[in-house]
Design an enzyme around this catalytic site. Structure first.
Site, PDB file in Angstrom:
ATOM      1  N   SER B 169       0.845  -1.196   0.000  1.00 45.18           N
ATOM      2  CA  SER B 169       0.000   0.000   0.000  1.00 45.18           C
ATOM      3  C   SER B 169       0.886   1.255   0.000  1.00 45.18           C
ATOM      4  O   SER B 169       1.744   1.391  -0.874  1.00 45.18           O
ATOM      5  CB  SER B 169      -0.931  -0.051   1.212  1.00 45.18           C
ATOM      6  OG  SER B 169      -1.983   0.845   1.054  1.00 45.18           O
ATOM      7  N   ARG B 239     -11.616   6.725   9.759  1.00 45.51           N
ATOM      8  CA  ARG B 239     -11.131   5.343   9.781  1.00 45.51           C
ATOM      9  C   ARG B 239     -12.228   4.383   9.295  1.00 45.51           C
ATOM     10  O   ARG B 239     -11.940   3.426   8.572  1.00 45.51           O
ATOM     11  CB  ARG B 239     -10.705   4.983  11.202  1.00 45.51           C
ATOM     12  CG  ARG B 239     -10.326   3.541  11.401  1.00 45.51           C
ATOM     13  CD  ARG B 239      -9.122   3.145  10.564  1.00 45.51           C
ATOM     14  NE  ARG B 239      -8.646   1.824  10.933  1.00 45.51           N
ATOM     15  CZ  ARG B 239      -7.639   1.193  10.348  1.00 45.51           C
ATOM     16  NH1 ARG B 239      -7.006   1.786   9.346  1.00 45.51           N
ATOM     17  NH2 ARG B 239      -7.269   0.015  10.735  1.00 45.51           N
ATOM     18  N   ASP B 335      -8.686  -6.683  -4.491  1.00 47.50           N
ATOM     19  CA  ASP B 335      -8.249  -5.369  -4.010  1.00 47.50           C
ATOM     20  C   ASP B 335      -8.751  -4.308  -4.990  1.00 47.50           C
ATOM     21  O   ASP B 335      -8.256  -4.212  -6.111  1.00 47.50           O
ATOM     22  CB  ASP B 335      -6.719  -5.352  -3.918  1.00 47.50           C
ATOM     23  CG  ASP B 335      -6.167  -4.035  -3.360  1.00 47.50           C
ATOM     24  OD1 ASP B 335      -6.946  -3.072  -3.211  1.00 47.50           O
ATOM     25  OD2 ASP B 335      -4.959  -3.999  -3.075  1.00 47.50           O
ATOM     26  N   HIS B 368      -8.025  -5.305  -0.179  1.00 45.65           N
ATOM     27  CA  HIS B 368      -6.709  -4.684  -0.001  1.00 45.65           C
ATOM     28  C   HIS B 368      -5.996  -5.226   1.244  1.00 45.65           C
ATOM     29  O   HIS B 368      -4.780  -5.388   1.257  1.00 45.65           O
ATOM     30  CB  HIS B 368      -6.891  -3.168   0.112  1.00 45.65           C
ATOM     31  CG  HIS B 368      -5.619  -2.400   0.190  1.00 45.65           C
ATOM     32  ND1 HIS B 368      -4.652  -2.459  -0.782  1.00 45.65           N
ATOM     33  CD2 HIS B 368      -5.136  -1.547   1.141  1.00 45.65           C
ATOM     34  CE1 HIS B 368      -3.637  -1.670  -0.441  1.00 45.65           C
ATOM     35  NE2 HIS B 368      -3.906  -1.117   0.720  1.00 45.65           N
ATOM     36  N   ASP B 369      -6.767  -5.518   2.283  1.00 47.96           N
ATOM     37  CA  ASP B 369      -6.196  -6.032   3.533  1.00 47.96           C
ATOM     38  C   ASP B 369      -5.413  -7.327   3.365  1.00 47.96           C
ATOM     39  O   ASP B 369      -4.649  -7.699   4.268  1.00 47.96           O
ATOM     40  CB  ASP B 369      -7.321  -6.276   4.555  1.00 47.96           C
ATOM     41  CG  ASP B 369      -7.450  -5.138   5.551  1.00 47.96           C
ATOM     42  OD1 ASP B 369      -6.574  -4.260   5.549  1.00 47.96           O
ATOM     43  OD2 ASP B 369      -8.426  -5.145   6.323  1.00 47.96           O
TER      44      ASP B 369
END
Lengths: 222, 396
Positions: B169, B239, B335, B368-369
């Site tokens: 990232s 967040r 992602d 994405h994680d």
């Protein structure tokens, strides 16, 4: 000869030849065509066996494209630079003259656009090396004539409806395609069923009958 | 579960703990005085400044086994140790450690807090040279600034050339910047789930987050630390919004579906009826305890400004011209924040530059994680790539 007719413990001549030297004969023959120290792109490089051979024995800067993630993983673990990608699409991304050789080993029959792929190979590389199973091989012909069914061999064991090989060709077909894309045939070799090179000079139609596999070294004309 | 906005005394304790990390972190710190200013892309210099970092493993005599890890937006230097504020394992503890793909028995692994961060490297919550907290007086920093600061840390550690720089990232952006800025100091580069420029969509998401922070009355124009407030709600909402972008539709569905949170039926209210709501609120709350709101503004801005090609006449390949660094890029199928196409664009440029590059798209439904989670194929390729690099350099 169909794979199913062979006993599980039987070794084909090719496998025997491989067991002896640890390397496939067609790969060794192919590696011989590559000048030492050159830049090579192997399209459909599998687990990187040929690239590693070229890097180790010929001192080549060896790169690859491979569709399967397992193949990419195995290649990267060997220290090779391999990109997960599809020859039918991703060859277009490479700049002109990026490589001395672009190799397509036992893969052309699985591409969707063989002609485009060959054209791209000759654009990206100054030379192209193509090896493929020859559908004009006498056993193939015999299988079709005698059994009336799509041939299956130990190297090509798939049924017609479940095969990645969608564009089979014969040696004569390939010679014609090479002409169409403006390629000059620098060298050619045929391997017989035992994996030995058909050494002596013969007309194409003989090679087309006796060669189970063929390897061509092409350059751009002019 | 506590609702956002009602900060209890207990909840403030970890936040106070986090604030303490800004100037006196639970990490090694190197301070660069007026003799070593950091020149900034925004113009001018930053001085004095400090970098907080963690190391794992031992630097060999040849100084050839150092691997730099670059952390992501919400990460920090605590990659493979228990976090001093949260008490949780490091964010890459599955990947980094003895016998793991980034093997600390073989490699000397370094991870530093980024410039603009809040865990001990100089950022908006740090005190300036005169003892006053920066707040918004800190110049806006870039990925290039972060990497220039890291290079000073690597100098300080006496390492000429890194065996590898690895990051996902925003960490991947730093990896690309390292390879472009210091090609002779990076033997192998592994940019994961990243891009050579931040997309309009990603800038848009970041702007939502920043606006949420700035709309919180407790933000106080950025001076909340001096005024002893904390824009908890704003940062939590930022967040929450960002967290959605880190997951895939399928992973959210698999984890939560439409299941209700500790209740039999709908409450016909705006309480967190759904598990996914409760989860996001928790993510927001937990983040506020360990992260500084102004740092969030600075670090997201650094990502927004990242466009490596722009520094090289708009041609990304020029950033890597003549490079001897070997690259291995990884993306993940679901992602959508840094999609495979972003990685392929980098691969394309590296090919055009004649660089040695490997690339694999890993099948994962975790969005994405995925780069932070245990993905066997990702781990295998990381191990293989670093192992081959180590072999080539002669690291046993």
């Amino acid at each position: 000869m169909a794979l199913t007719e062979r006993g599980a413990s039987d070794l084909t001549m090719r496998e025997a030849a491989r067991a002896e030297s640890g390397k496939r004969v067609d790969l060794l023959l192919l590696a011989e065509m590559v000048a030492p120290g050159s830049r090579v792109l192997d399209v459909g490089c599998g687990d990187g066996e040929l690239l590693e051979l070229l890097a180790r024995t010929r001192g080549c800067d060896a790169r690859g494209i491979e569709l399967s993630r397992e193949g990419v993983n195995a290649s990267v673990a060997r220290g090779l630079a391999v990109i997960q990608g599809d020859a039918d699409v991703d060859l277009g991304d490479y700049p002109d003259d990026a490589f001395d050789y672009v190799i397509l080993s036992q893969t052309i029959q699985a591409t969707r656009r063989p002609k485009w792929v060959l054209e791209q190979m000759l654009r990206v590389g100054r030379r192209a090396i193509v090896s493929f199973p020859n559908f004009g091989f006498w056993r193939m012909r015999l299988d079709l004539v005698m059994n009336g069914r799509m041939p299956r061999t130990e190297n090509l064991p798939y049924s017609w409806h479940d095969t990645p090989n969608i564009h089979f060709c014969t040696i004569r077909d390939f010679v014609e395609l090479a002409g169409e894309v403006g390629a000059k045939i620098e060298r050619a070799a045929a391997l017989d069923a035992s994996g030995h090179s058909v050494r002596f000079k013969m007309p194409w139609w003989v090679w087309n009958l006796l060669g189970e596999q063929a390897i061509f070294l092409l350059t751009r004309k002019g | 579960m506590a609702l956002i906005g009602t900060a209890s005394v207990e909840a403030l304790q970890p936040e106070a703990l986090a604030r303490g990390e800004a100037d006196r972190p639970h990490s090694a710190v190197v301070r660069f005085g007026p003799d070593k200013p950091l020149s900034l892309d925004a113009g001018g210099v930053l001085t004095p400044f400090q970098i907080a970092y963690q190391t794992y493993g031992t630097l060999n005599a040849a100084r050839s086994n150092a691997i730099l890890l670059c952390h992501a937006l919400s990460g920090d230097q605590h990659a493979a140790n228990v976090h001093p504020v949260t008490g949780k394992p490091g964010w890459w503890e599955t990947l980094v450690g003895p016998g793991k793909p980034i093997d600390t028995d073989r490699f000397f692994v370094i991870c530093s807090n980024v410039l603009g961060g809040c865990m001990g490297t100089t950022g908006p919550s740090s005190a300036d040279g005169k003892g006053k907290i920066y707040g918004l007086d800190l110049p806006v920093v870039t990925i290039g600034d972060m990497v220039r600061a890291q290079a000073m840390l690597i100098d300080h550690l006496g390492i000429e050339k890194l065996l590898a720089v690895v990051g996902g990232s925003m960490g991947g952006m730093q990896v690309l910047q390292w390879a472009a800025s210091y090609p002779d100091r990076v033997f192998a580069a592994m940019p994961i789930a990243t891009a050579a420029r931040h997309s309009a969509q990603n800038i848009a998401f970041h702007e939502v987050g920043r606006q949420a922070i700035m709309a919180d009355p407790d933000w106080r124009g950025g001076a909340y630390l001096a005024e002893s407030t904390s824009p908890r709600r704003g940062l939590a909402v930022a967040r929450m919004a960002a967290h959605i972008t880190y997951m895939s539709d399928s992973s959210l569905h698999r984890k939560f579906g439409r299941r209700l949170q500790d209740r039999e039926g709908r409450t016909f209210s705006f309480d967190a009826d759904f598990q996914v709501e409760s989860y996001l609120r928790h993510q927001g709350e937990a983040f506020v305890d360990r992260f500084d709101a102004n740092s969030y503004l600075y670090v997201t801005r650094a990502m927004d400004y990242f466009d490596l090609a722009a520094d090289y006449g708009g041609v990304l390949a020029k950033a890597f011209r003549g490079t001897a660094t070997r690259f291995c890029l990884v993306s993940f199928t679901t992602d959508w924040l840094f999609p495979t196409a972003d990685s392929r664009a980098v691969v394309h440029a590296l090919n055009a530059a004649g660089a040695s590059v490997s690339f694999a798209e890993i099948e994962s439904d975790k969005g994405h994680d995925a780069f932070l989670l245990e993905e066997p194929e990702f781990f295998a390729i990381t191990r293989g790539f670093l192992d081959a690099a180590a072999r080539t350099v002669g690291v046993p």
